[in-house]
Structure formats: structure tokens, C-alpha cells
Design a protein around this motif. Sequence first.
Motif, PDB file in Angstrom:
ATOM      1  N   LEU A 166      10.597   9.140 -20.952  1.00  0.00           N
ATOM      2  CA  LEU A 166      10.036   9.135 -22.302  1.00  0.00           C
ATOM      3  C   LEU A 166       8.652   8.481 -22.318  1.00  0.00           C
ATOM      4  O   LEU A 166       7.714   8.993 -22.943  1.00  0.00           O
ATOM      5  N   LEU A 167       8.505   7.362 -21.626  1.00  0.00           N
ATOM      6  CA  LEU A 167       7.211   6.678 -21.583  1.00  0.00           C
ATOM      7  C   LEU A 167       6.155   7.550 -20.913  1.00  0.00           C
ATOM      8  O   LEU A 167       4.996   7.581 -21.346  1.00  0.00           O
ATOM      9  N   ALA A 172       1.315  11.050 -21.396  1.00  0.00           N
ATOM     10  CA  ALA A 172       0.776  12.391 -21.163  1.00  0.00           C
ATOM     11  C   ALA A 172       0.321  13.046 -22.459  1.00  0.00           C
ATOM     12  O   ALA A 172      -0.659  13.807 -22.471  1.00  0.00           O
ATOM     13  N   ALA A 173       0.994  12.753 -23.568  1.00  0.00           N
ATOM     14  CA  ALA A 173       0.642  13.334 -24.861  1.00  0.00           C
ATOM     15  C   ALA A 173      -0.521  12.621 -25.534  1.00  0.00           C
ATOM     16  O   ALA A 173      -0.941  13.014 -26.620  1.00  0.00           O
ATOM     17  N   LEU A 366       6.229  15.680 -32.227  1.00  0.00           N
ATOM     18  CA  LEU A 366       4.866  15.256 -31.870  1.00  0.00           C
ATOM     19  C   LEU A 366       4.528  15.652 -30.438  1.00  0.00           C
ATOM     20  O   LEU A 366       3.419  16.127 -30.152  1.00  0.00           O
ATOM     21  N   LEU A 367       5.481  15.476 -29.533  1.00  0.00           N
ATOM     22  CA  LEU A 367       5.247  15.843 -28.141  1.00  0.00           C
ATOM     23  C   LEU A 367       5.065  17.347 -27.991  1.00  0.00           C
ATOM     24  O   LEU A 367       4.190  17.811 -27.239  1.00  0.00           O
ATOM     25  N   ARG A 368       5.871  18.130 -28.704  1.00  0.00           N
ATOM     26  CA  ARG A 368       5.741  19.595 -28.631  1.00  0.00           C
ATOM     27  C   ARG A 368       4.370  20.038 -29.138  1.00  0.00           C
ATOM     28  O   ARG A 368       3.739  20.932 -28.556  1.00  0.00           O
ATOM     29  N   GLN A 369       3.919  19.417 -30.241  1.00  0.00           N
ATOM     30  CA  GLN A 369       2.622  19.781 -30.800  1.00  0.00           C
ATOM     31  C   GLN A 369       1.484  19.529 -29.819  1.00  0.00           C
ATOM     32  O   GLN A 369       0.452  20.194 -29.864  1.00  0.00           O
ATOM     33  N   ARG A 370       1.673  18.586 -28.915  1.00  0.00           N
ATOM     34  CA  ARG A 370       0.636  18.254 -27.936  1.00  0.00           C
ATOM     35  C   ARG A 370       0.891  18.905 -26.582  1.00  0.00           C
ATOM     36  O   ARG A 370       0.247  18.563 -25.589  1.00  0.00           O
ATOM     37  N   GLY A 371       1.833  19.828 -26.531  1.00  0.00           N
ATOM     38  CA  GLY A 371       2.074  20.592 -25.327  1.00  0.00           C
ATOM     39  C   GLY A 371       2.771  19.847 -24.220  1.00  0.00           C
ATOM     40  O   GLY A 371       2.628  20.187 -23.043  1.00  0.00           O
ATOM     41  N   VAL A 372       3.540  18.812 -24.565  1.00  0.00           N
ATOM     42  CA  VAL A 372       4.264  18.016 -23.578  1.00  0.00           C
ATOM     43  C   VAL A 372       5.755  18.307 -23.691  1.00  0.00           C
ATOM     44  O   VAL A 372       6.306  18.352 -24.803  1.00  0.00           O
ATOM     45  N   ALA A 373       6.403  18.502 -22.558  1.00  0.00           N
ATOM     46  CA  ALA A 373       7.833  18.791 -22.553  1.00  0.00           C
ATOM     47  C   ALA A 373       8.609  17.611 -23.142  1.00  0.00           C
ATOM     48  O   ALA A 373       8.310  16.447 -22.860  1.00  0.00           O
TER      49      ALA A 373
END
Length: 385
Positions: A166-167, A172-173, A366-373
Amino acid sequence: MRELLAQERATATGAAVVEAVRRRPEAAALGDPALLRVADQVHADLVGAGPLAPLLGDPRVTDVLVNGEEVWVDRGGGLQRCQVELGGVAQVRRLAQRLAAATGRRLDDSSPCVDARLADGTRVHAVLPPVAVSGPYLSLRTFRARPFTLADLIAAGAMSEPLAELLTAIVAARLPYLISGGTGSGKTTLLATLLSLVPADERIVVVEDAAELRPGHPHVVGLQCRTANVEGAGAVELRELVRQALRMRPDRIVVGECRGAEVADLLGALNTGHEGGAATLHANTPHDVPARLEALGLLGGLPRPVLHAQVAAALRVVLHVRRVGAARVLDEVCLLRLGADRLVEADPVWQREHGGAPAAVVLADLLRQRGVAVPELLAAAERTR
């Protein structure tokens, strides 16, 4: 002043003599351990930590505290009394003054407190009587030459593998985050570890009161505050350094510890396109973070409504660390969001004692919006909603 200059000259002369002994060809050729041992001892007495040097050389030691003639040591399991012969209160005073002089600081009756960093990164804080009631008091926090990795923190029990994933996703995001916690809870260690995860082609500008952060990253620029000289001039405050950092083409701006009006400049920086920034903050719980930021923001001249709007726009995640027995653990992950009253609240994403929390779904989006799995820890929380 004459006393300080004389002490600095004596220290420099002693260091030169010791270095000459250490480099004697016959000592190297014969491998004379006795000669080298004596040279090391003289070096410690002249320019090092004297009788405290063996403790600081122990890789398990994180803190060495001197109260008068008492010595306390933290080897990761809490403070324990340690029997060290210091030679009396007068010797402790001279040791504190020598360490201060080595950093270019003044420590005497007219300036009885000093906070500085030695050349090897060890942080020194000293207080002399009469301010120190039963002193002198000396606090030394050791510097780790090798930064920790997430694998190290997992092995130490600070977090689990899913939490480390998670961290990694948060970094990455490029989500801006705060690491909160009490003194000695591991905030700086965790921040240095996370900065090591930043892509190598990004430039990190670190602003600190006293340089402590040493992330394992190839492009780190450090700025450190400077105290006033004996004439009371020449001070460079943290707030000024945050403004200077904006002109240094940073990809990520990091403030080692928010403790004053500089929080206003940090929030402004994070609201001007500098994503992925980070800082540490003293707080008892993550839910106290908005109140702490509010208090610091008022010092910087931000009205309460403006401060909360700035925080909501500039910061996203709070990582709260705390000591549990002898261990330092990541205790809670929260999201900072505006509540119904337009004030920032810390909504739990994950808690050490309860697992996933409702805000996990929001962080996953939020992670999906920034293209992070989306890591499994958040995905599992989504499946249970």
C-alpha cells in the motif's frame, strides 16, 4: 568567545596529531593494534564523544542520554541505565562544549542550550546548568549510514507485506502524505524509507531544521537551517528554506518536520503543482493532525477556513506511527478530507487493530485515477463493502 576559539584550535590540533599517528607507516606495516587502539581513544577524547564513543559505535544503539553523570541507552528495547565512567560533572560539561564547538556552535553560561548535528550525522542536544537543574544534560541520537528498506521494516515487525504494498502504491501515485507520531516513534526512519521508493529520475529537495534524512535515492538535495551567530545575525529559518526549495526545480518537496509557520509555505508549495511531497508532524493520533496543522497554520497567518481548504487540497494521506512496547509500528493510515462543516477530518483507511476501514474505497479510487494498481489490502476492503 576567546574560550570557544581556544577550544576549537586545540581540537583541530589534536585531530591533526591523531591522524598523523594513525597514518604512521610502521603502524600500518606492523598492523600494531595497540597503537591504533590508543589513537582511536585519543581521537575520541579530543574530537569525538569521549567515553560515550563505544556506545555510539554500537549498531543497536539509537539514543544515548546523559543526565549529570548518569548514562541511559536505548538499544531498540527502551531506555536502560548504562555504567560508564564519565569523570565527573565538569568532564561532562567539557564534553558537551567540545561537541558543540565541533559543529560551530557556542555552549556556555550565556548560551546554555545547543541543538546541532555532528559530521557523521549524529544529532546532539545539550543543556548546561543552571537551566539544566541536575545537569549537564546531553542527548545524542545516532545516524544510520544505511537507510532502511521496506523489507527491513517488515522484518522488524513495523508493518506487514500488504501494508508495504500500500505504501509503495501511495508513493507511485504521487499522493502527498504526512507521517505523524510521537517523539522516537520512527517518523524519520519511515520517511527516509519511502523517499527511497521515488523513481530515480525525480529530484527530491529536503528541507530540515537539522539534517537527518538520508534516503537511498540518487538525486537528493538537502537544505538545513542555520542559527544566528554570536552577534545575533545570520539565521536562516525553515520557512525561508521552503521558499528557496521552490526555486530549485523540485519534483518532490520534503520538510523533515513541520513545527511552525513554515507549514503555510509547504501547503502553498504543494498546491502549486508539486505533487508527491511529504513531511513529518508530531501528533498523538492521526485524528489530532488537523488540529495540529490548524495551530501551525495560524502561526503562518492563515485564517482557519483558508487553512482547512489548503490542507484538503494539498495533503491526502496520514501515516501514523507509534511505539508498542519496544517496537515502532505503523499504526494507522488515514485520508484527509473536508467534512460537512468544511473542516478537515482524518478518515481511517486501515487500522492495525481493526484492519480495513471505510475510507479504503476512496483511496482505491484515488489510486485508479492516477493509473496505479490497487493493492490487495484496499481491494479486500472493497470486496467487503
